[in-house]
Motif scaffolding. Structure first.
Motif, PDB file in Angstrom:
ATOM      1  N   ALA A  22      44.983  35.317  45.992  1.00 39.42           N
ATOM      2  CA  ALA A  22      45.691  36.254  46.875  1.00 39.42           C
ATOM      3  C   ALA A  22      46.608  35.516  47.845  1.00 39.42           C
ATOM      4  O   ALA A  22      47.740  35.955  48.091  1.00 39.42           O
ATOM      5  N   PHE A  57      43.461  36.642  40.068  1.00 32.93           N
ATOM      6  CA  PHE A  57      43.072  37.489  41.193  1.00 32.93           C
ATOM      7  C   PHE A  57      42.289  38.713  40.717  1.00 32.93           C
ATOM      8  O   PHE A  57      41.208  39.011  41.220  1.00 32.93           O
ATOM      9  N   LEU A 167      47.157  43.479  47.269  1.00 38.54           N
ATOM     10  CA  LEU A 167      46.414  42.545  48.119  1.00 38.54           C
ATOM     11  C   LEU A 167      45.845  43.251  49.337  1.00 38.54           C
ATOM     12  O   LEU A 167      44.690  43.016  49.725  1.00 38.54           O
TER      13      LEU A 167
END
Length: 192
Positions: A22, A57, A167
């Motif tokens: 991230a 991620f 995110l």
């Protein structure tokens, strides 16, 4: 193991890997370079990195949610509640001469699963023009959105989502992850 269970350590490992990905994703999507700079040629490499980092991620974020849910039921449900669009945001403008892309009005959990099972993942950049020194037009490109097509989708279907919103949605789970780790004896503040 210092009194920590294997699964809690596994949770920590996946959270740490998701946070690393991230952080790099955030840096790459905020990186703005002009077409007049020599490092502009690196944009294609960054695009490949964005795709790899999205996979890393998504996999680690999903695993962290799954593991944490075993100890703190409701985290997965919360991830399915957090939407990646909001405040009447339904499309993203990419720039000059480009059609606006429709944003997937889906949850964090849904998008993470689409990325993990993706068959195709593309990065789209926003293009902006400014008048520079001596009236020269300078073009900027910034990656803002990705499109994903997964095993669950037809061949002509793509779902668009903003990097930063993905995110932010994951970071909205920070308190739940910290509660889960604290219950296992970890003294940790994930991002502070």
């Amino acid at each position: 193991m210092n009194g920590h269970s294997h699964e809690h350590l596994n949770l920590w490992r996946h959270l740490d890997a998701a946070a690393d990905a991230a952080a790099t994703l955030a840096a790459l999507v905020r990186f703005r370079v002009t077409d007049r700079e020599p490092i502009f040629v690196l944009k294609i490499r960054q695009q490949y990195q964005l795709v790899d980092l999205l996979h890393t991620f998504a996999y680690n974020a999903r695993r962290a949610i799954e593991i944490a849910n075993d100890y703190n039921p409701g985290i997965r449900q919360h991830a399915d509640f957090i939407k990646l669009t909001g405040f009447e945001e339904t499309h993203v403008e990419l720039g000059i001469g480009e059609d606006a892309r429709p944003l997937a009005e889906k949850s964090l959990w849904w998008v993470l699963n689409r990325i993990v099972h993706s068959r195709e993942l593309q990065v789209y950049k926003k293009e902006e023009a400014e008048v520079g020194h001596r009236g020269r037009i300078i073009m900027y490109q910034t990656p803002v959105v990705f499109a994903v097509r997964s095993d669950f989708d037809g061949s002509d279907v793509q779902h668009y989502a903003k990097f930063e919103r993905l995110l932010e949605a994951f970071l909205a789970l920070t308190e739940k992850f910290e509660e889960t780790l604290a219950a296992a004896g970890f003294e940790v503040r994930l991002y502070k």
